[in-house]
Design a protein around this motif. Structure first.
Motif, PDB file in Angstrom:
ATOM      1  N   UNK A  52       0.806  -1.221   0.000  1.00 53.22           N
ATOM      2  CA  UNK A  52       0.000   0.000   0.000  1.00 53.22           C
ATOM      3  C   UNK A  52       0.838   1.270   0.000  1.00 53.22           C
ATOM      4  N   UNK A  53       2.124   1.137   0.272  1.00 58.21           N
ATOM      5  CA  UNK A  53       2.997   2.312   0.265  1.00 58.21           C
ATOM      6  C   UNK A  53       3.422   2.620  -1.172  1.00 58.21           C
ATOM      7  N   UNK A  54       3.372   3.898  -1.572  1.00 56.98           N
ATOM      8  CA  UNK A  54       3.774   4.233  -2.947  1.00 56.98           C
ATOM      9  C   UNK A  54       5.274   4.005  -3.158  1.00 56.98           C
ATOM     10  N   UNK A  55       5.622   3.563  -4.358  1.00 60.10           N
ATOM     11  CA  UNK A  55       7.027   3.261  -4.657  1.00 60.10           C
ATOM     12  C   UNK A  55       7.888   4.508  -4.760  1.00 60.10           C
ATOM     13  N   UNK A  56       7.270   5.638  -5.146  1.00 57.24           N
ATOM     14  CA  UNK A  56       8.088   6.822  -5.426  1.00 57.24           C
ATOM     15  C   UNK A  56       7.602   8.085  -4.722  1.00 57.24           C
ATOM     16  N   UNK A  57       6.900   7.934  -3.599  1.00 60.40           N
ATOM     17  CA  UNK A  57       6.464   9.102  -2.843  1.00 60.40           C
ATOM     18  C   UNK A  57       6.548   8.809  -1.345  1.00 60.40           C
ATOM     19  N   UNK A  58       6.731   9.837  -0.559  1.00 61.77           N
ATOM     20  CA  UNK A  58       6.890   9.702   0.885  1.00 61.77           C
ATOM     21  C   UNK A  58       5.540   9.525   1.585  1.00 61.77           C
ATOM     22  N   UNK A  79       4.524   0.407  15.576  1.00 60.84           N
ATOM     23  CA  UNK A  79       5.666   0.987  14.869  1.00 60.84           C
ATOM     24  C   UNK A  79       5.230   2.216  14.084  1.00 60.84           C
ATOM     25  N   UNK A  80       6.023   3.280  14.193  1.00 63.16           N
ATOM     26  CA  UNK A  80       5.853   4.460  13.340  1.00 63.16           C
ATOM     27  C   UNK A  80       6.897   4.333  12.253  1.00 63.16           C
ATOM     28  N   UNK A  81       6.463   4.384  11.003  1.00 61.41           N
ATOM     29  CA  UNK A  81       7.390   4.240   9.882  1.00 61.41           C
ATOM     30  C   UNK A  81       7.361   5.502   9.035  1.00 61.41           C
ATOM     31  N   UNK A  82       8.536   6.104   8.880  1.00 58.21           N
ATOM     32  CA  UNK A  82       8.684   7.252   7.993  1.00 58.21           C
ATOM     33  C   UNK A  82       9.230   6.705   6.673  1.00 58.21           C
ATOM     34  N   UNK A  83       8.365   6.630   5.672  1.00 57.20           N
ATOM     35  CA  UNK A  83       8.702   6.049   4.362  1.00 57.20           C
ATOM     36  C   UNK A  83       9.128   7.172   3.442  1.00 57.20           C
ATOM     37  N   UNK A  84      10.389   7.134   3.025  1.00 54.62           N
ATOM     38  CA  UNK A  84      10.940   8.174   2.158  1.00 54.62           C
ATOM     39  C   UNK A  84      11.832   7.517   1.105  1.00 54.62           C
ATOM     40  N   UNK A  85      11.198   6.952   0.048  1.00 54.81           N
ATOM     41  CA  UNK A  85      12.000   6.214  -0.943  1.00 54.81           C
ATOM     42  C   UNK A  85      13.050   7.092  -1.620  1.00 54.81           C
ATOM     43  N   UNK A  86      14.176   6.476  -1.931  1.00 53.82           N
ATOM     44  CA  UNK A  86      15.292   7.201  -2.553  1.00 53.82           C
ATOM     45  C   UNK A  86      14.873   7.907  -3.841  1.00 53.82           C
ATOM     46  N   UNK A  87      13.889   7.337  -4.554  1.00 56.51           N
ATOM     47  CA  UNK A  87      13.483   7.905  -5.850  1.00 56.51           C
ATOM     48  C   UNK A  87      12.431   9.010  -5.727  1.00 56.51           C
ATOM     49  N   UNK A  88      11.989   9.331  -4.511  1.00 53.44           N
ATOM     50  CA  UNK A  88      10.966  10.379  -4.366  1.00 53.44           C
ATOM     51  C   UNK A  88      11.573  11.766  -4.593  1.00 53.44           C
ATOM     52  N   UNK A  89      10.689  12.731  -4.848  1.00 55.23           N
ATOM     53  CA  UNK A  89      11.143  14.096  -5.123  1.00 55.23           C
ATOM     54  C   UNK A  89      11.830  14.696  -3.893  1.00 55.23           C
ATOM     55  N   UNK A  90      12.854  15.481  -4.134  1.00 54.42           N
ATOM     56  CA  UNK A  90      13.599  16.138  -3.051  1.00 54.42           C
ATOM     57  C   UNK A  90      12.652  16.985  -2.199  1.00 54.42           C
ATOM     58  N   UNK A  91      11.756  17.722  -2.835  1.00 53.21           N
ATOM     59  CA  UNK A  91      10.815  18.583  -2.115  1.00 53.21           C
ATOM     60  C   UNK A  91       9.949  17.758  -1.159  1.00 53.21           C
TER      61      UNK A  91
END
Length: 132
Positions: A52-58, A79-91
């Motif tokens: 359910x987590x997007x591949x390219x967005x936080x 658990x609190x998970x901060x999902x920040x994929x490497x391919x997501x936008x810098x902003x």
């Protein structure tokens, strides 16, 4: 960055009533607040959650992890998970990074926090290791 009242109440449903297995939150940039994007029912699995987590967005997520201790006791850790994929936008990465602590403080009763940039950093084994 504010936190929508619905976000807090949905988290409390997960924490106290076990209505949800997980909750995924996103930042609504127009409203400037953290809102609920998706919830998973108690029967859903960890694979359902990660899918359910997007591949390219936080995103922020809360997962209620049930496990059995070596002493054969049934336990649950949130658990609190901060999902920040490497391919997501810098902003997006910056927005989520700067808003995380404020949002996290609103959620009382979190046991562990995980910062993940790819799926291996939040593998089920990682949760098991942290919970035990």
């Amino acid at each position: 960055m504010g936190v929508a009242e619905h976000s807090k109440s949905t988290y409390l449903e997960l924490q106290r009533k076990k209505v949800h297995r997980y909750v995924i939150f996103k930042i609504d940039e127009k409203k400037k607040e953290v809102v609920v994007e998706k919830t998973g029912g108690p029967a859903e699995t960890y694979d359902d959650f990660t899918a359910s987590l997007p591949e390219s967005d936080c995103r922020y997520a809360v997962y209620d992890f049930d496990f059995v201790t070596p002493e054969n006791c049934q336990k649950s850790k949130i658990f609190f998970i901060a999902w920040s994929p490497a391919v997501s936008r810098i902003r997006a990465k910056m927005l989520y990074a700067t808003s995380k602590d404020r949002f996290r403080r609103e959620l009382e009763g979190i046991h562990y926090e995980i910062q993940a940039t790819d799926p291996t950093e939040m593998d089920l084994e990682v949760l098991r290791d942290r919970a035990n």
